[in-house]
Design an enzyme around this catalytic site. Structure first.
Site: not given
Ligand code: ADP
Ligand code: MG
Length: 437
Positions: A36, A236, A393
């Site tokens: 950053r 989710k 993220g």
């Molecule tokens: P980002 O930060 O890139 O937007 P998210 O925060 O929405 O992504 O999601 C990331 C999390 O989702 C990770 O910690 C990962 O472990 C979890 N995840 C991915 N696939 C699964 C799954 N099949 N079941 C449970 N958790 C999952």
């Molecule tokens: Mg995340």
């Protein structure tokens, strides 16, 4: 981009209050990731080289607000103390105060001033407050081409509350407000938007980081070179409702992986065992599948999965697993990654694209066993000639961790802000800036 940047105004001799994102990870007073700081350097260097007086400000972490509250307690804590029997009040107050002082050490931006000074090769003066005596003195004595960093803006309760007095005081420090903190551009706080919204500074422009983030991401969303493929994953469905809906309208193909895929699969009538499911969002998933059909868009869901008995504990524990077709998930198993057939399907879809945006890992990538799907997608993005954009993220972390960072067109420095762009929202930190003539 229709907003003015630092290049559109005369900065020589001007006091520029620059909101940057210095919210760096720290351990025991040492900065553990400088991304950053590096992201803010082009704007700072430009201003220094062009003879501006550079006054930097940023938040870091979520500290206790300690500079505004007389004895270091928040209003809530004061109330809690007052509710106690008199004999216990002094001790409770002392406890809260201890916590506040600890936060002051933990969340001070002083180490950032030192690191920045090293990187710029010139001294960076550090003010030990945001709008107090130290900041007053530093701003009053700053000369052209010099740099001052104010203390953590979240030490002021007024930062998040968009306090007018705080904005006015900060505005008195500057002739030009520059926002270059993309990571907080979706927040409407005193230093991220309100100072310009209230009209306390007339000249409000963006820096190069915001300019770059917007020109790549907003332009790709609005005028993508097609085919345009969006890859969505993560935990989710509920976290990304608007993203799913908005991207369906913009892209040609929407690929869904990660935990959110199983709510879609359940909505299609599949047994998904004990996989992550948002039961309240089943109807929503049905609507989205209908929407894809109505708009003539491709919506890809996993065709196979890597399954386990239960979630690994700790998350990176080595546990037994197997692979099965999506129509064969046993009722007592949990899917933690896309399987090899899905990897091939998604890789092909990515390879056919001219523009790809990606947000959210395909599986529980924190565990190497369930990182294969995320790795396959990352590799496909790294190998394609298409414009590739990573929306911040955990996905940005995964790409960097896998060593593909320099193979991507753009990795956003702001997870939350990029998600809001993908939702089609306007960002307050950008809306508040002056339009181009
Ligand atoms: P980002 O930060 O890139 O937007 P998210 O925060 O929405 O992504 O999601 C990331 C999390 O989702 C990770 O910690 C990962 O472990 C979890 N995840 C991915 N696939 C699964 C799954 N099949 N079941 C449970 N958790 C999952
Ligand atoms: Mg995340």
């Amino acid at each position: 981009m229709n907003k003015k940047s630092v290049k559109d105004v005369v900065v020589k001799g001007q006091r520029c209050l620059v909101r940057v994102d210095f919210n760096v990870p720290m351990k025991d007073g040492v900065i553990t990731d400088e991304t950053r700081i590096n992201g803010a350097l082009p704007t700072i260097k430009y201003l220094v080289d062009n003879g501006a007086k550079v006054i930097l400000c940023s938040h870091m972490g979520k500290p206790h607000n300690i500079l505004t509250e007389g004895f270091g307690l928040t209003k809530k804590e004061k109330k809690a103390v007052e509710a106690l029997p008199e004999s216990e009040q002094a001790a409770a107050k002392a406890e809260y105060l201890k916590k506040a002082l600890k936060d002051k050490e933990k969340f001070t931006l002083r180490p950032v001033a030192e690191k920045l000074s090293e990187k710029l090769g010139i001294p960076v003066k550090f003010a030990t407050d945001v709008v107090g005596a130290s900041a007053d003195e530093a701003v009053a004595s700053i000369k052209d081409g010099e740099v001052v960093l104010l203390e953590n803006t979240r030490f002021m309760a007024g930062e998040e509350k968009r306090d007018e007095a705080l904005c006015k005081k900060l505005a008195s420090y500057c002739d030009i407000y520059v926002n270059d903190a993309f990571g907080t551009a979706h927040r409407s706080h005193a230093t991220t938007a309100a100072i310009a919204e209230y009209g306390f500074v007339k000249t409000a422009v963006c820096g190069f980081l915001i300019e770059k983030e917007l020109s790549v991401m907003a332009d790709s969303l609005e005028n993508p070179v097609r085919p345009f493929v969006a890859v969505l994953g993560g935990a989710k469905v509920a976290d990304k409702l608007k993203v799913i809906s908005n991207l369906l309208e913009k892209c040609d193909t929407l690929i869904i992986g990660g935990g959110m895929a199983y709510t879609f699969l359940k909505a299609k009538g599949y047994e998904v065992g004990t996989s992550l499911v948002d039961d309240e969002k089943i109807e929503y998933c049905k609507e989205m599948m209908q929407k894809a059909q109505d708009l003539g868009k491709n919506l890809y869901l996993p065709v196979d999965a890597t399954i386990v008995d239960s979630f690994p504990n700790p998350i990176d524990a080595e546990i037994p697993y197997s692979v099965c077709g999506i129509d064969a998930i046993p009722a007592d198993k949990m899917a933690l990654d896309i399987g090899p057939a899905t990897q091939a399907l998604y890789t092909d879809a990515v390879k056919s694209a001219k523009t790809v945006i990606w947000n959210g890992p395909m599986g529980v990538f924190e565990n190497p066993i369930f990182a294969k799907g995320t790795m396959a997608v990352a590799k496909a993005l790294a190998e394609t000639e298409a414009t590739t954009i990573i929306g911040g993220g955990d996905s940005a972390a995964a790409v960097t961790q896998l060593g593909y960072a320099d193979k991507m067109t753009h990795i956003s420095t702001g997870g939350g802000a990029s998600l809001e762009l993908f939702e089609g929202k306007k960002l307050p930190g950008i809306e508040c800036l002056n339009d181009k003539d």
